[in-house]
Motif scaffolding. Structure first.
Motif, short mmCIF file in Angstrom:
data_model
loop_
_atom_site.label_atom_id
_atom_site.label_comp_id
_atom_site.label_asym_id
_atom_site.label_seq_id
_atom_site.Cartn_x
_atom_site.Cartn_y
_atom_site.Cartn_z
N LYS A 177 7.86 12.77 5.37
CA LYS A 177 7.30 11.99 4.20
C LYS A 177 6.45 11.00 4.89
O LYS A 177 5.02 10.83 4.51
CB LYS A 177 8.40 11.17 3.51
N TYR A 203 0.71 13.33 0.49
CA TYR A 203 2.25 12.84 -0.14
C TYR A 203 1.87 12.61 -1.55
O TYR A 203 0.85 12.07 -1.98
CB TYR A 203 2.62 11.40 0.54
N TYR A 204 2.87 13.06 -2.40
CA TYR A 204 2.89 12.97 -3.75
C TYR A 204 4.17 12.37 -4.11
O TYR A 204 5.24 12.82 -4.00
CB TYR A 204 2.78 14.37 -4.65
N ALA A 205 3.80 11.11 -4.88
CA ALA A 205 5.22 10.49 -5.61
C ALA A 205 5.73 11.36 -6.80
O ALA A 205 4.95 12.30 -7.33
CB ALA A 205 4.87 9.03 -5.95
N ALA A 206 6.63 10.81 -7.55
CA ALA A 206 7.21 11.40 -8.83
C ALA A 206 6.12 11.73 -9.70
O ALA A 206 5.17 10.89 -9.78
CB ALA A 206 8.49 10.43 -9.30
N LYS A 257 13.63 13.28 -2.47
CA LYS A 257 13.59 11.75 -3.08
C LYS A 257 14.56 10.86 -2.21
O LYS A 257 15.76 10.87 -1.91
CB LYS A 257 14.29 11.79 -4.68
N GLU A 294 7.92 14.33 -4.02
CA GLU A 294 9.15 13.56 -4.30
C GLU A 294 9.48 13.82 -5.72
O GLU A 294 9.70 13.11 -6.83
CB GLU A 294 9.02 11.84 -4.23
N ASP A 295 9.62 15.03 -6.13
CA ASP A 295 9.78 15.91 -7.20
C ASP A 295 10.18 17.11 -7.12
O ASP A 295 10.11 17.88 -5.80
CB ASP A 295 8.67 15.63 -8.25
N GLN A 342 2.28 11.01 4.32
CA GLN A 342 1.68 9.85 3.81
C GLN A 342 0.46 9.45 4.66
O GLN A 342 -0.75 9.06 4.32
CB GLN A 342 2.72 8.62 3.96
#
Length: 498
Positions: free
Chosen positions: A262, A271-274, A364, A344-345, A266
């Motif tokens: 992660k 990096y991709y959040a929810a 996650k 994160e999904d 970043q």
């Protein structure tokens, strides 16, 4: 009184022939002596040349050993301590045992590509003796990775009929194998209680295939495959044999540090959040980019579609709906320089890469059993190059799936790693539609699964044929951020260059 001696012509001729013979013999002897002397000189020169070449060879090998030592202390320095902008060659004076400089070795170093540990070193040994005798040696050094199995598991495993595996298999628990394997199968157990039938324990690696000339499989306990019987050869199933018990593998090494991945993503803006939806879809492209979508709608299972009563909380179709609005296009992005993408999904992946080495991970944080994301492959995921230039790893905090609507003939190139879950396909019964039975799944790469692996079930659902071929390039050239077995380089190839 006087005496007169007369020599007749016959005597004179005889004396002349005698003298001529002496002259001829002397000439021949002189020529032979010259030839002997000349031969001796040539032999001395050849001997000296052989000694020189041998010394030059040892100088060249010393260069290789020096750099192996250097990498043991500075594992990522491929510039011989001269800074990352230097290109070589790097010269070192070679001294004999009394401290006299007798030659030099020059090093040309090719660093590993991203994700690999394979270092190419050419060492030229030069003996500075006036003739400047030179020998050249080329070697490859690498640190082996944990990706040395076609399938590695931390749970009981069952490989059913129709499974063909070209690569080593290992489980820390027991293995029942009813297919065909061309490499070693190993287990950390000497025996175990197969959960798929009742009866006594059987060998740590065993089969229920009926021995030739019979056919089919036994459904229950097989005495010939259980202690205290001797282990039968069964080359009709285990072409290369089976070994048990053996040491357990450190499965935590396969479950790479997702937190570290992660951070790398970043740092490279990959990096991709929810997603705010049901997850992401990535379509890899041969131009070194990928399309990213947000998934909005999945195929719904009809009321009679069954999961076999497993009560699996992660059960579902894991297939993106075909209707409009089922996904939203986000954009096209270049594969980052550090070759790590983190989301994160939940994630769906497909497409093709060319001359790329990538690791894509889904996780996650903080880690929670109920929210661990999974990765699904329903469409082909392919390499272009099969010489080690292409490498792909999919690392899931949860499962790695093939969904209900996966292709009838599906090919996956890459390493599939389920950190806490399993690699496989959920159970779908005949009421789920025609896709409940699939034809062929081909995997070129490897599988690491924490829970029991499986793309097919005993009632004929799932993929009828499963072909798993180990990608041998993974051992020394795994995808980026893949765990290694040690920090020491090994010589994996050696050749003298003419």
């Amino acid at each position: 009184m006087s005496f007169v001696f007369k020599i007749n012509k016959k005597q004179q001729a005889s004396k002349g022939f005698f003298l001529l013979g002496i002259l001829i013999f002397a000439s021949i002897s002189a020529l032979m002596l010259a030839a002997v002397v000349q031969g001796a000189i040539i032999n001395v020169k050849l001997a000296n040349n052989a000694v020189d070449r041998e010394q030059a060879f040892h100088i060249a090998e010393s260069g290789v050993e020096y750099y192996r030592w250097h990498l043991a202390h500075y594992a990522t320095d491929y510039n011989d301590g001269n800074g990352s902008t230097s290109t070589g060659p790097y010269n070192h004076i070679f001294y004999n045992k009394v401290g006299k400089a007798i030659g030099v070795y020059t090093l040309n170093i090719t660093p590993p590509v991203s994700g690999s540990t394979l270092v190419n070193i050419q060492s030229n040994g030069i003996l500075e003796n006036g003739a400047s005798t030179t020998r050249k040696v080329k070697t490859q050094l690498a640190i082996p990775s944990l990706a040395k199995f076609a399938v590695a598991a931390n749970d009981d495993m069952r490989f059913g009929e129709g499974t063909v595996v070209y690569g080593p298999i290992h489980s820390n628990q027991g293995i029942r194998f009813d297919g065909l394997t061309y490499n070693i199968i190993s287990s950390s157990l000497s025996s175990y209680n197969d959960p798929d039938h009742s009866g006594a324990v059987e060998f740590g690696v065993h089969t229920h295939v009926i021995a030739p000339p019979g056919s089919g499989t036994y459904s229950n306990f097989v005495a010939a495959e259980a202690p205290a019987s001797s282990v039968p050869s069964r080359t009709d199933v285990f072409k290369a044999g089976r070994i048990f018990p053996v040491s357990s593998i450190d499965f935590t090494g396969f479950t790479t540090d997702l937190s570290s991945m992660k951070s790398k993503a970043q740092a490279s803006s990959s990096y991709y959040a929810a997603s705010g939806g049901l997850g992401y879809r990535i379509v890899l492209k041969i131009n070194g980019t990928y399309d990213l979508y947000k998934v909005n709608t999945l195929v719904s299972a009809n009321a009679s579609c069954s999961n076999g009563g497993s009560g699996d909380a992660t059960w579902g179709t894991w297939s993106i709906a075909a209707s409009g609005g089922s996904q939203t296009y986000i954009g096209n992005y270049s594969i980052p320089n550090n070759n790590v993408i983190f989301l994160e999904d939940n994630l769906w992946v497909e497409g093709q890469i060319s001359n790329k080495r990538i690791t894509i991970a889904a996780g996650k944080f903080p880690d929670n059993v109920a929210t661990r994301p999974s990765i699904t492959i329903n469409n082909n995921l392919l390499y272009t190059l099969y010489d080690g230039s292409d490498a792909l790893a999919l690392v899931s905090q949860g499962d790695v799936n093939a969904g209900l609507n996966s292709l009838d003939t599906l090919r996956i190139d890459g390493a599939l790693i389920a950190q806490n879950g399993r690699v496989g396909r959920h159970y779908y019964n005949s009421s789920c539609g025609a896709a409940y039975v699939r034809n062929t799944l081909t995997l070129y790469g490897m599988i690491a699964t924490n829970q029991r692996y499986g793309f097919a079930y005993t009632d004929g659902t799932g993929y009828d044929t499963r072909v798993i071929t180990y990608d041998g390039h993974f051992l020394y050239g795994p995808p980026p951020s893949f765990p290694l077995t040690s920090n020491q380089y090994q010589i994996i190839s050696w050749e003298e260059l003419k």
